[in-house]
Design an enzyme around this catalytic site. Structure first.
Site, PDB file in Angstrom:
ATOM      1  N   GLU A 151      58.725  30.653   9.115  1.00  0.00           N
ATOM      2  CA  GLU A 151      58.207  29.909   7.969  1.00  0.00           C
ATOM      3  C   GLU A 151      56.693  30.081   7.800  1.00  0.00           C
ATOM      4  O   GLU A 151      56.044  29.284   7.119  1.00  0.00           O
ATOM      5  CB  GLU A 151      58.545  28.429   8.117  1.00  0.00           C
ATOM      6  CG  GLU A 151      60.032  28.128   8.126  1.00  0.00           C
ATOM      7  CD  GLU A 151      60.303  26.651   8.312  1.00  0.00           C
ATOM      8  OE1 GLU A 151      60.172  25.905   7.332  1.00  0.00           O
ATOM      9  OE2 GLU A 151      60.652  26.250   9.432  1.00  0.00           O
ATOM     10  N   SER A 168      63.372  25.472   6.113  1.00  0.00           N
ATOM     11  CA  SER A 168      63.294  26.188   4.831  1.00  0.00           C
ATOM     12  C   SER A 168      64.578  26.944   4.502  1.00  0.00           C
ATOM     13  O   SER A 168      64.550  27.943   3.784  1.00  0.00           O
ATOM     14  CB  SER A 168      62.103  27.158   4.818  1.00  0.00           C
ATOM     15  OG  SER A 168      60.887  26.456   4.863  1.00  0.00           O
ATOM     16  N   TYR A 188      61.603  27.866  -2.983  1.00  0.00           N
ATOM     17  CA  TYR A 188      60.253  28.421  -3.073  1.00  0.00           C
ATOM     18  C   TYR A 188      60.048  29.495  -4.142  1.00  0.00           C
ATOM     19  O   TYR A 188      58.906  29.823  -4.456  1.00  0.00           O
ATOM     20  CB  TYR A 188      59.854  29.017  -1.714  1.00  0.00           C
ATOM     21  CG  TYR A 188      59.888  28.011  -0.599  1.00  0.00           C
ATOM     22  CD1 TYR A 188      59.006  26.935  -0.581  1.00  0.00           C
ATOM     23  CD2 TYR A 188      60.804  28.121   0.436  1.00  0.00           C
ATOM     24  CE1 TYR A 188      59.038  25.996   0.438  1.00  0.00           C
ATOM     25  CE2 TYR A 188      60.835  27.190   1.470  1.00  0.00           C
ATOM     26  CZ  TYR A 188      59.952  26.136   1.461  1.00  0.00           C
ATOM     27  OH  TYR A 188      59.986  25.215   2.469  1.00  0.00           O
ATOM     28  N   ARG A 200      60.239  13.744   5.789  1.00  0.00           N
ATOM     29  CA  ARG A 200      61.200  13.793   4.684  1.00  0.00           C
ATOM     30  C   ARG A 200      62.603  13.824   5.247  1.00  0.00           C
ATOM     31  O   ARG A 200      62.874  14.518   6.224  1.00  0.00           O
ATOM     32  CB  ARG A 200      60.960  15.055   3.842  1.00  0.00           C
ATOM     33  CG  ARG A 200      61.551  14.989   2.449  1.00  0.00           C
ATOM     34  CD  ARG A 200      61.476  16.344   1.753  1.00  0.00           C
ATOM     35  NE  ARG A 200      62.493  17.259   2.261  1.00  0.00           N
ATOM     36  CZ  ARG A 200      62.236  18.495   2.678  1.00  0.00           C
ATOM     37  NH1 ARG A 200      61.011  18.978   2.678  1.00  0.00           N
ATOM     38  NH2 ARG A 200      63.230  19.249   3.126  1.00  0.00           N
ATOM     39  N   ASP A 227      66.679  14.464   4.288  1.00  0.00           N
ATOM     40  CA  ASP A 227      67.580  15.082   3.315  1.00  0.00           C
ATOM     41  C   ASP A 227      68.986  14.518   3.488  1.00  0.00           C
ATOM     42  O   ASP A 227      69.478  14.374   4.617  1.00  0.00           O
ATOM     43  CB  ASP A 227      67.612  16.601   3.503  1.00  0.00           C
ATOM     44  CG  ASP A 227      66.235  17.229   3.293  1.00  0.00           C
ATOM     45  OD1 ASP A 227      65.433  16.634   2.558  1.00  0.00           O
ATOM     46  OD2 ASP A 227      65.979  18.308   3.853  1.00  0.00           O
ATOM     47  N   GLU A 278      69.205  16.184   7.636  1.00  0.00           N
ATOM     48  CA  GLU A 278      68.174  16.426   8.640  1.00  0.00           C
ATOM     49  C   GLU A 278      66.909  15.663   8.283  1.00  0.00           C
ATOM     50  O   GLU A 278      66.761  15.148   7.177  1.00  0.00           O
ATOM     51  CB  GLU A 278      67.862  17.918   8.753  1.00  0.00           C
ATOM     52  CG  GLU A 278      67.342  18.554   7.485  1.00  0.00           C
ATOM     53  CD  GLU A 278      67.104  20.045   7.646  1.00  0.00           C
ATOM     54  OE1 GLU A 278      65.981  20.397   8.057  1.00  0.00           O
ATOM     55  OE2 GLU A 278      68.023  20.838   7.361  1.00  0.00           O
ATOM     56  N   ASN A 332      62.700  16.280   8.334  1.00  0.00           N
ATOM     57  CA  ASN A 332      61.598  17.225   8.452  1.00  0.00           C
ATOM     58  C   ASN A 332      60.338  16.444   8.808  1.00  0.00           C
ATOM     59  O   ASN A 332      59.905  15.575   8.046  1.00  0.00           O
ATOM     60  CB  ASN A 332      61.383  17.967   7.130  1.00  0.00           C
ATOM     61  CG  ASN A 332      62.534  18.882   6.794  1.00  0.00           C
ATOM     62  OD1 ASN A 332      62.546  20.039   7.176  1.00  0.00           O
ATOM     63  ND2 ASN A 332      63.524  18.363   6.084  1.00  0.00           N
ATOM     64  N   GLY A 340      57.015  20.670   3.584  1.00  0.00           N
ATOM     65  CA  GLY A 340      56.144  21.528   2.801  1.00  0.00           C
ATOM     66  C   GLY A 340      55.155  20.738   1.960  1.00  0.00           C
ATOM     67  O   GLY A 340      55.441  19.636   1.497  1.00  0.00           O
TER      68      GLY A 340
END
Length: 308
Positions: A20, A147, A213, A252, A254, A267, A269, A273
């Site tokens: 990443e 990612s 992205y 974050r 999800d 998951e 994070n 990002g």
């Protein structure tokens, strides 16, 4: 002002050696620009460069971690900074390691009865046919990548075996989890509290690297369209998932929602990002917080945790 509490300039850790790296460079540059726009003295430090540890030790007492993936988001850098006595943003060593390890994270959630999709660790001897008969469809993931790198949606035994081989090129630990057909949401957490949820829509088979992205047609819906009661339940679940791992500062979560309306954790994070496509800044804007103030808040939380 917060700047007066700082002992040295801020080192923004970015780049690194994970898959990443390019996303981390983008995140780090955005954070660096925000700090400088706010009047802070901040310098980029690429952890892929030789001598970066000595540079930190000799010149900095504070860091903003904008590293994604292994050797940045997984507790290793956090442990180093602890030993050096340097403050850092985000979660500590244990929480970072747990969140980065998708398999053990899901095992923990399963053990404390937080909802997450059925899953299995894969190896060369896995019964591909039996797993797919049980699930119908699945998603395959390297256990320690982010990612959506190395991930694949599969619909039969042959695809499952092939996806395992592809994912194992990124990680020695690979898992598959039952595919949840429905809506995907992401919830930013800052200082333990959930920000407005964002619904993700893509024409791809799932919310993959390109959808995150590259693509300009991914749809980010905020307000997310849930009833107030349902969104509160989603936020509560995200906050529980975050705290269950011992996470701090920001992050974050999800989540998937199936056709019955039930939520399933995907998951956490711990260093999400911070690019132009990123979701935490988007949620912050929805709550009335500029990108610069978000960055400053994350930095402030790291200094508060250092002083307690």
């Amino acid at each position: 002002m917060l700047a007066s509490a700082l002992k040295t300039p801020i080192a923004v850790l970015l780049g690194g050696v994970s898959a990443e790296r390019e996303i981390s460079l983008q995140s780090g540059r955005a954070v660096l620009d925000a700090l400088q726009n706010l009047g802070y003295e901040a310098v980029a430090v690429d952890t892929a460069e030789e001598g970066w540890i000595a540079t930190l030790e000799d010149n900095y007492a504070h860091t903003f971690i904008a590293l994604h993936g292994v050797k940045g988001e997984d507790g290793t850098v956090q442990g180093l900074l602890e030993l050096l006595g340097i403050s850092y943003t985000g979660s500590g060593v244990m929480a970072s390691a747990l969140a980065m390890d998708k398999l053990r994270c899901k095992q923990l959630w399963q053990g404390i009865n937080l909802p997450t999709a059925d899953f299995s660790a894969l190896d060369e001897h896995s019964d591909w046919q039996s797993l797919m008969q049980h699930w119908g469809a699945a998603i395959v993931k390297p256990a320690h990548e982010g990612s959506s790198i190395g991930m694949a949606r599969v619909d039969n035994a042959a695809e499952l075996a092939s996806a395992y081989q592809a994912a194992s090129a990124y990680d020695s630990v690979v898992l598959a989890e039952q595919w949840i057909e429905g809506n995907e949401y992401t919830i930013a957490i800052v200082d333990g509290k959930a920000m407005p949820a964002i619904k993700l829509e893509t024409d791809h088979r799932f919310y993959d690297y390109d959808a995150k992205y590259v693509s300009n047609d991914t749809r980010y819906i905020c307000p997310c369209g849930l009833t107030e009661t349902k969104e509160r339940a989603l936020k509560d679940l995200a906050e529980k998932a975050f705290s269950s791992l011992g996470c701090q500062g920001w992050g974050r979560v999800d989540v998937m929602q199936d056709h019955k309306g039930d939520f399933y954790l995907l998951e956490v994070n711990t260093v999400p990002g911070m690019t132009s496509h990123s979701l935490v800044p988007m949620a912050a804007r929805a709550s009335g917080m500029t990108f610069e103030r978000l960055v400053e808040k994350i930095l402030a939380l790291s200094l508060e945790s250092e002083s307690t």
